[in-house]
Design a protein around this motif. Structure first.
Motif, PDB file in Angstrom:
ATOM      1  N   PHE A 218      -6.641   3.551  15.644  1.00  0.00           N
ATOM      2  CA  PHE A 218      -6.193   2.245  16.008  1.00  0.00           C
ATOM      3  C   PHE A 218      -7.040   1.502  17.219  1.00  0.00           C
ATOM      4  O   PHE A 218      -7.239   0.271  17.062  1.00  0.00           O
ATOM      5  N   PRO A 219      -7.189   2.149  18.434  1.00  0.00           N
ATOM      6  CA  PRO A 219      -8.100   1.420  19.424  1.00  0.00           C
ATOM      7  C   PRO A 219      -9.422   1.054  19.056  1.00  0.00           C
ATOM      8  O   PRO A 219      -9.938   0.208  19.300  1.00  0.00           O
ATOM      9  N   VAL A 220      -9.894   1.969  18.219  1.00  0.00           N
ATOM     10  CA  VAL A 220     -11.337   2.005  17.825  1.00  0.00           C
ATOM     11  C   VAL A 220     -11.554   0.578  17.078  1.00  0.00           C
ATOM     12  O   VAL A 220     -12.407  -0.217  17.297  1.00  0.00           O
ATOM     13  N   ALA A 221     -10.871   0.510  16.126  1.00  0.00           N
ATOM     14  CA  ALA A 221     -10.755  -0.485  15.007  1.00  0.00           C
ATOM     15  C   ALA A 221     -10.464  -1.912  15.760  1.00  0.00           C
ATOM     16  O   ALA A 221     -11.147  -2.803  15.424  1.00  0.00           O
ATOM     17  N   LEU A 222      -9.203  -1.912  16.486  1.00  0.00           N
ATOM     18  CA  LEU A 222      -8.854  -3.009  16.863  1.00  0.00           C
ATOM     19  C   LEU A 222      -9.590  -3.608  18.128  1.00  0.00           C
ATOM     20  O   LEU A 222      -9.740  -4.821  18.093  1.00  0.00           O
ATOM     21  N   PHE A 223      -9.970  -2.764  18.980  1.00  0.00           N
ATOM     22  CA  PHE A 223     -10.976  -3.317  20.090  1.00  0.00           C
ATOM     23  C   PHE A 223     -12.268  -3.916  19.563  1.00  0.00           C
ATOM     24  O   PHE A 223     -12.695  -4.857  20.031  1.00  0.00           O
ATOM     25  N   THR A 224     -12.602  -3.025  18.659  1.00  0.00           N
ATOM     26  CA  THR A 224     -13.962  -3.637  18.127  1.00  0.00           C
ATOM     27  C   THR A 224     -13.673  -4.897  17.374  1.00  0.00           C
ATOM     28  O   THR A 224     -14.618  -5.853  17.611  1.00  0.00           O
ATOM     29  N   LEU A 225     -12.515  -5.024  16.586  1.00  0.00           N
ATOM     30  CA  LEU A 225     -12.240  -6.265  15.976  1.00  0.00           C
ATOM     31  C   LEU A 225     -12.018  -7.328  17.172  1.00  0.00           C
ATOM     32  O   LEU A 225     -12.529  -8.598  16.832  1.00  0.00           O
ATOM     33  N   ALA A 226     -11.437  -7.040  18.080  1.00  0.00           N
ATOM     34  CA  ALA A 226     -11.304  -7.911  19.358  1.00  0.00           C
ATOM     35  C   ALA A 226     -12.614  -8.501  19.670  1.00  0.00           C
ATOM     36  O   ALA A 226     -12.713  -9.802  19.946  1.00  0.00           O
ATOM     37  N   LEU A 227     -13.684  -7.850  19.679  1.00  0.00           N
ATOM     38  CA  LEU A 227     -14.994  -8.110  20.071  1.00  0.00           C
ATOM     39  C   LEU A 227     -15.554  -9.127  19.203  1.00  0.00           C
ATOM     40  O   LEU A 227     -16.166 -10.077  19.721  1.00  0.00           O
ATOM     41  N   VAL A 228     -15.296  -8.729  17.954  1.00  0.00           N
ATOM     42  CA  VAL A 228     -15.804  -9.552  16.786  1.00  0.00           C
ATOM     43  C   VAL A 228     -15.026 -11.054  16.996  1.00  0.00           C
ATOM     44  O   VAL A 228     -15.956 -12.103  16.891  1.00  0.00           O
ATOM     45  N   THR A 229     -13.982 -10.971  17.062  1.00  0.00           N
ATOM     46  CA  THR A 229     -13.128 -12.538  17.136  1.00  0.00           C
ATOM     47  C   THR A 229     -13.378 -13.077  18.622  1.00  0.00           C
ATOM     48  O   THR A 229     -13.745 -14.276  18.413  1.00  0.00           O
ATOM     49  N   ASP A 230     -13.789 -12.379  19.482  1.00  0.00           N
ATOM     50  CA  ASP A 230     -14.352 -13.050  20.809  1.00  0.00           C
ATOM     51  C   ASP A 230     -15.756 -13.859  20.668  1.00  0.00           C
ATOM     52  O   ASP A 230     -15.729 -14.912  21.020  1.00  0.00           O
ATOM     53  N   ILE A 231     -16.485 -13.029  19.911  1.00  0.00           N
ATOM     54  CA  ILE A 231     -17.836 -13.628  19.588  1.00  0.00           C
ATOM     55  C   ILE A 231     -17.747 -14.884  18.842  1.00  0.00           C
ATOM     56  O   ILE A 231     -18.303 -15.785  18.942  1.00  0.00           O
ATOM     57  N   THR A 232     -16.796 -14.664  17.675  1.00  0.00           N
ATOM     58  CA  THR A 232     -16.756 -15.766  16.814  1.00  0.00           C
ATOM     59  C   THR A 232     -16.030 -16.923  17.528  1.00  0.00           C
ATOM     60  O   THR A 232     -16.254 -18.147  17.484  1.00  0.00           O
ATOM     61  N   TYR A 233     -14.972 -16.850  18.232  1.00  0.00           N
ATOM     62  CA  TYR A 233     -14.542 -17.977  19.123  1.00  0.00           C
ATOM     63  C   TYR A 233     -15.808 -18.644  20.051  1.00  0.00           C
ATOM     64  O   TYR A 233     -15.891 -19.913  20.064  1.00  0.00           O
TER      65      TYR A 233
END
Length: 140
Positions: free
Chosen positions: A19-34
């Motif tokens: 969970f933290p591996v996937a969700l922190f990584t996806l949060a990074l992707v959504t930050d970059i997208t923003y």
């Protein structure tokens, strides 16, 4: 199982760590997208992902602390302390990141939010790498 192979973590712990591996990584992707689009909904996604990572990561943190305290074998002691330390730092960085993402618009992500997301994701991935090594590999 091959002779001498002993997993470092219980399989359920490994599932929780996902969970933290996937969700922190996806949060990074959504930050970059923003940062690329300036669409405010991406910061909301990041906030939700970070909270989910903190919830899953909290369970992993509790389990890793228990593992570090009860590990009696010398081969398990040092890796379990390193692992618990990585998880604790990951969780604290994620918590600071959640507070950062609770701000308004650009200030929620910006440079600080992006750096905190990078740190959280990197620590989660590093902790996962440490956790999925075997005791035999750690003893070398």
């Amino acid at each position: 199982m091959p002779m001498g192979f002993r997993p470092f973590l219980h399989p359920l712990h490994g599932l929780l760590l996902a969970f933290p591996v996937a969700l922190f990584t996806l949060a990074l992707v959504t930050d970059i997208t923003y940062l690329q689009t300036a669409e405010i909904q991406w910061t909301n996604f990041s906030s939700w992902l970070i909270v989910g990572a903190l919830l899953g990561g909290g369970l992993v943190l509790i389990w890793s602390i228990i593992l570090a305290v009860v590990s009696r074998r010398r081969a398990h002691r040092r890796p379990s302390l390193i692992y618990a330390g990585l998880i604790a730092i990951m969780w604290i960085a994620g918590l600071v990141n959640a507070f950062q993402h609770s701000q308004d618009a650009w200030s929620s992500v910006g440079v600080t939010g992006l750096i905190l997301s990078i740190i959280s994701a990197a620590l989660a991935l590093t902790a996962s790498w440490v956790a999925h090594r075997t005791v035999r590999e750690m003893a070398r």
